[in-house]
Design a protein around this motif. Sequence first.
Motif, PDB file in Angstrom:
ATOM      1  N   ARG A 142      17.820   2.614   9.061  1.00  0.00           N
ATOM      2  CA  ARG A 142      19.046   2.583   9.862  1.00  0.00           C
ATOM      3  C   ARG A 142      20.151   3.458   9.274  1.00  0.00           C
ATOM      4  NH1 ARG A 142      19.604  -3.903  11.468  1.00  0.00           N
ATOM      5  NH2 ARG A 142      17.826  -3.940  12.929  1.00  0.00           N
ATOM      6  N   GLY A 143      19.871   4.071   8.130  1.00  0.00           N
ATOM      7  CA  GLY A 143      20.866   4.942   7.508  1.00  0.00           C
ATOM      8  C   GLY A 143      21.823   4.233   6.588  1.00  0.00           C
ATOM      9  N   GLU A 144      21.459   3.016   6.171  1.00  0.00           N
ATOM     10  CA  GLU A 144      22.334   2.218   5.313  1.00  0.00           C
ATOM     11  C   GLU A 144      21.945   2.389   3.846  1.00  0.00           C
ATOM     12  OE1 GLU A 144      22.532  -1.176   8.862  1.00  0.00           O
ATOM     13  OE2 GLU A 144      21.618  -1.653   6.902  1.00  0.00           O
ATOM     14  N   THR A 145      22.835   1.967   2.967  1.00  0.00           N
ATOM     15  CA  THR A 145      22.594   2.033   1.528  1.00  0.00           C
ATOM     16  C   THR A 145      21.934   0.749   1.052  1.00  0.00           C
ATOM     17  OG1 THR A 145      24.505   3.475   1.198  1.00  0.00           O
ATOM     18  CG2 THR A 145      23.678   2.316  -0.737  1.00  0.00           C
ATOM     19  N   VAL A 146      20.925   0.879   0.202  1.00  0.00           N
ATOM     20  CA  VAL A 146      20.241  -0.285  -0.354  1.00  0.00           C
ATOM     21  C   VAL A 146      20.135  -0.142  -1.861  1.00  0.00           C
ATOM     22  CG1 VAL A 146      18.873  -0.575   1.746  1.00  0.00           C
ATOM     23  CG2 VAL A 146      17.908   0.701  -0.182  1.00  0.00           C
ATOM     24  N   GLU A 147      19.909  -1.262  -2.523  1.00  0.00           N
ATOM     25  CA  GLU A 147      19.576  -1.242  -3.940  1.00  0.00           C
ATOM     26  C   GLU A 147      18.083  -1.475  -4.071  1.00  0.00           C
ATOM     27  OE1 GLU A 147      20.460  -3.624  -8.117  1.00  0.00           O
ATOM     28  OE2 GLU A 147      21.996  -3.594  -6.547  1.00  0.00           O
ATOM     29  N   TYR A 148      17.406  -0.553  -4.725  1.00  0.00           N
ATOM     30  CA  TYR A 148      15.960  -0.622  -4.866  1.00  0.00           C
ATOM     31  C   TYR A 148      15.583  -0.038  -6.212  1.00  0.00           C
ATOM     32  CZ  TYR A 148      10.980   0.303  -3.788  1.00  0.00           C
ATOM     33  OH  TYR A 148       9.614   0.346  -3.805  1.00  0.00           O
ATOM     34  N   ARG A 149      14.831  -0.817  -6.996  1.00  0.00           N
ATOM     35  CA  ARG A 149      14.444  -0.413  -8.349  1.00  0.00           C
ATOM     36  C   ARG A 149      15.646  -0.038  -9.196  1.00  0.00           C
ATOM     37  NH1 ARG A 149       8.793   3.064  -7.576  1.00  0.00           N
ATOM     38  NH2 ARG A 149       7.626   1.386  -6.548  1.00  0.00           N
ATOM     39  N   THR A 194       0.793  -1.218   0.000  1.00  0.00           N
ATOM     40  CA  THR A 194       0.000   0.000   0.000  1.00  0.00           C
ATOM     41  C   THR A 194       0.830   1.275   0.000  1.00  0.00           C
ATOM     42  OG1 THR A 194      -0.226  -0.209   2.405  1.00  0.00           O
ATOM     43  CG2 THR A 194      -2.036  -1.020   1.073  1.00  0.00           C
ATOM     44  N   ARG A 195       2.114   1.157   0.289  1.00  0.00           N
ATOM     45  CA  ARG A 195       3.004   2.328   0.242  1.00  0.00           C
ATOM     46  C   ARG A 195       4.303   1.920  -0.436  1.00  0.00           C
ATOM     47  NH1 ARG A 195       1.334   1.780   5.519  1.00  0.00           N
ATOM     48  NH2 ARG A 195      -0.093   3.359   6.351  1.00  0.00           N
ATOM     49  N   ASP A 196       4.941   2.853  -1.119  1.00  0.00           N
ATOM     50  CA  ASP A 196       6.284   2.582  -1.617  1.00  0.00           C
ATOM     51  C   ASP A 196       7.191   2.279  -0.429  1.00  0.00           C
ATOM     52  OD1 ASP A 196       8.185   2.989  -4.138  1.00  0.00           O
ATOM     53  OD2 ASP A 196       9.189   3.800  -2.363  1.00  0.00           O
ATOM     54  N   TRP A 197       8.107   1.346  -0.615  1.00  0.00           N
ATOM     55  CA  TRP A 197       8.947   0.903   0.494  1.00  0.00           C
ATOM     56  C   TRP A 197       9.817   2.032   1.035  1.00  0.00           C
ATOM     57  CZ3 TRP A 197      11.012  -4.266  -2.042  1.00  0.00           C
ATOM     58  CH2 TRP A 197       9.899  -5.077  -2.351  1.00  0.00           C
ATOM     59  N   THR A 198      10.246   2.924   0.157  1.00  0.00           N
ATOM     60  CA  THR A 198      11.053   4.048   0.640  1.00  0.00           C
ATOM     61  C   THR A 198      10.216   5.009   1.475  1.00  0.00           C
ATOM     62  OG1 THR A 198      10.679   5.326  -1.395  1.00  0.00           O
ATOM     63  CG2 THR A 198      12.612   3.889  -1.348  1.00  0.00           C
ATOM     64  N   VAL A 199       8.929   5.104   1.174  1.00  0.00           N
ATOM     65  CA  VAL A 199       8.036   5.941   1.988  1.00  0.00           C
ATOM     66  C   VAL A 199       7.879   5.342   3.377  1.00  0.00           C
ATOM     67  CG1 VAL A 199       5.683   6.816   2.221  1.00  0.00           C
ATOM     68  CG2 VAL A 199       6.809   6.880  -0.006  1.00  0.00           C
ATOM     69  N   ILE A 200       7.674   4.026   3.441  1.00  0.00           N
ATOM     70  CA  ILE A 200       7.571   3.364   4.748  1.00  0.00           C
ATOM     71  C   ILE A 200       8.826   3.638   5.568  1.00  0.00           C
ATOM     72  CG2 ILE A 200       7.332   1.165   5.946  1.00  0.00           C
ATOM     73  CD1 ILE A 200       5.944   0.061   3.457  1.00  0.00           C
ATOM     74  N   ALA A 201       9.980   3.451   4.946  1.00  0.00           N
ATOM     75  CA  ALA A 201      11.246   3.656   5.653  1.00  0.00           C
ATOM     76  C   ALA A 201      11.399   5.098   6.114  1.00  0.00           C
ATOM     77  CB  ALA A 201      12.415   3.266   4.754  1.00  0.00           C
ATOM     78  N   SER A 202      11.007   6.044   5.264  1.00  0.00           N
ATOM     79  CA  SER A 202      11.128   7.457   5.627  1.00  0.00           C
ATOM     80  C   SER A 202      10.214   7.819   6.781  1.00  0.00           C
ATOM     81  CB  SER A 202      10.803   8.332   4.412  1.00  0.00           C
ATOM     82  OG  SER A 202      10.991   9.703   4.712  1.00  0.00           O
ATOM     83  N   GLN A 203       9.024   7.220   6.812  1.00  0.00           N
ATOM     84  CA  GLN A 203       8.113   7.478   7.933  1.00  0.00           C
ATOM     85  C   GLN A 203       8.745   7.044   9.254  1.00  0.00           C
ATOM     86  OE1 GLN A 203       4.888   5.264   6.123  1.00  0.00           O
ATOM     87  NE2 GLN A 203       3.644   7.104   5.905  1.00  0.00           N
ATOM     88  N   PHE A 204       9.291   5.834   9.285  1.00  0.00           N
ATOM     89  CA  PHE A 204       9.933   5.364  10.509  1.00  0.00           C
ATOM     90  C   PHE A 204      11.150   6.214  10.863  1.00  0.00           C
ATOM     91  CE2 PHE A 204       7.769   1.257   9.531  1.00  0.00           C
ATOM     92  CZ  PHE A 204       7.108   1.112  10.749  1.00  0.00           C
ATOM     93  N   ALA A 205      11.978   6.498   9.877  1.00  0.00           N
ATOM     94  CA  ALA A 205      13.200   7.256  10.148  1.00  0.00           C
ATOM     95  C   ALA A 205      12.879   8.661  10.647  1.00  0.00           C
ATOM     96  CB  ALA A 205      14.062   7.316   8.887  1.00  0.00           C
ATOM     97  N   GLN A 241      18.417   1.236  -8.279  1.00  0.00           N
ATOM     98  CA  GLN A 241      19.130   2.413  -7.810  1.00  0.00           C
ATOM     99  C   GLN A 241      19.794   2.142  -6.460  1.00  0.00           C
ATOM    100  OE1 GLN A 241      19.117   5.342  -9.722  1.00  0.00           O
ATOM    101  NE2 GLN A 241      17.982   4.103 -11.205  1.00  0.00           N
ATOM    102  N   GLN A 242      20.942   2.778  -6.221  1.00  0.00           N
ATOM    103  CA  GLN A 242      21.568   2.767  -4.906  1.00  0.00           C
ATOM    104  C   GLN A 242      20.991   3.935  -4.107  1.00  0.00           C
ATOM    105  OE1 GLN A 242      24.038   0.468  -3.716  1.00  0.00           O
ATOM    106  NE2 GLN A 242      23.263  -0.628  -5.523  1.00  0.00           N
ATOM    107  N   LEU A 243      20.321   3.616  -3.009  1.00  0.00           N
ATOM    108  CA  LEU A 243      19.590   4.629  -2.256  1.00  0.00           C
ATOM    109  C   LEU A 243      20.056   4.690  -0.809  1.00  0.00           C
ATOM    110  CD1 LEU A 243      15.956   3.830  -3.484  1.00  0.00           C
ATOM    111  CD2 LEU A 243      17.570   5.486  -4.458  1.00  0.00           C
ATOM    112  N   LYS A 244      20.025   5.901  -0.254  1.00  0.00           N
ATOM    113  CA  LYS A 244      20.401   6.104   1.144  1.00  0.00           C
ATOM    114  C   LYS A 244      19.765   7.400   1.624  1.00  0.00           C
ATOM    115  CE  LYS A 244      24.521   7.146   3.981  1.00  0.00           C
ATOM    116  NZ  LYS A 244      24.349   6.162   5.074  1.00  0.00           N
ATOM    117  N   PHE A 245      19.271   7.429   2.863  1.00  0.00           N
ATOM    118  CA  PHE A 245      18.785   8.662   3.468  1.00  0.00           C
ATOM    119  C   PHE A 245      19.997   9.396   4.053  1.00  0.00           C
ATOM    120  CE2 PHE A 245      14.533   6.410   4.554  1.00  0.00           C
ATOM    121  CZ  PHE A 245      14.030   6.684   3.294  1.00  0.00           C
ATOM    122  N   ALA A 246      20.432  10.441   3.372  1.00  0.00           N
ATOM    123  CA  ALA A 246      21.624  11.156   3.824  1.00  0.00           C
ATOM    124  C   ALA A 246      21.412  11.846   5.164  1.00  0.00           C
ATOM    125  CB  ALA A 246      22.038  12.178   2.762  1.00  0.00           C
TER     126      ALA A 246
END
Length: 330
Positions: free
Chosen positions: A125-132, A68-79, A134-139
């Motif tokens: 947790r602030g780690e880098t992931v590969e998603y779609r 129901t939500r993009d995974w990066t949105v879920i992660a951003s909500q928690f972070a 792309q290499q993604l990280k919350f700076a």
Amino acid sequence: MDFGVVFQCDPPASTVVELARKAEDAGFSYVWTFDSHLLWQEPFVIYSQILAATSRVVVGPMVTNPGTRDWTVIASQFATLNEMFGNRTICGIGRGDSALRTLGAKPGTIDEMKQCVEVVRSLARGETVEYRGQQLKFAWVENGALDVWVAAYGPRALKATGEVGDGYILQLADPDIAEWMITAVRRSAEQAGRDPMAIKFCVAAPAYVGDDLDHQRDQTRWFGGMVGNHVADIVERYGTSGAVPQALTDYIEGRKGYDYAEHGRAGNTHTDFVPDEVVDRFCILGPVENHLARLAELKELGVDQFALYLQHDAKEETLASYGKDIIPAV
């Protein structure tokens, strides 16, 4: 043993926030909510208010899903919540039931859920992931933390829990079934090269303190219907061949369907197939001594948290009784 409480996000949201505050005062360590946005209000908005009104409880969904939500949105909500309130969130996750079925969609796959666990947890947790691709990280994440606990019943979901979960959520309080499920998760973790004793185990079920068992059963029979809705999927896939305990599959023979308009509601009109015996096994009902005895059994099995559903007509009374008579004793 820790104690949690599970709310539905019924309006007004202020009532959910106030009950969460009372739960913290009573000694509860976790506050969970359903996550099904068509049936109830949006939980992540309410989490910010719960966290602001409390100082200690850990807050999260029981459970969210990958669909129901993009995974990066879920992660951003928690972070974001963790940055605001100091790493006080937890993610419960499953394949998706009411949140997806009410949209006319099917639950996600086991593989999708596993991948979602890794992406959400790592990003928060602030780690880098590969998603779609792309290499993604919350700076902006510093000292991020998030544990992800997986809700499961079926063999493949239990296996996945042992492979990727920080914890396991079993939504029923039958000690025999809990032992079977915990053993399956630990076996999977060991096979995956993980420490099986590092996985946390949460049993979640309705609890109602009092002497009128007939009334309590009527108020919590909905839970057997909800569990049966999950089990029906397992039976459809595996039959009754022993892939899950027979005690978990036998009682749904009389099940005739499910109406999500009454999902998780006391007085649910389509759970007549759930016998009193199942209600008594899946829930914790009766006087204080009944609760203490069942909790002692679960604790002996290695259960780390009991999270009680409060979808009945004695919410505050049950919170108070747990705070006064049960949590201190356990």
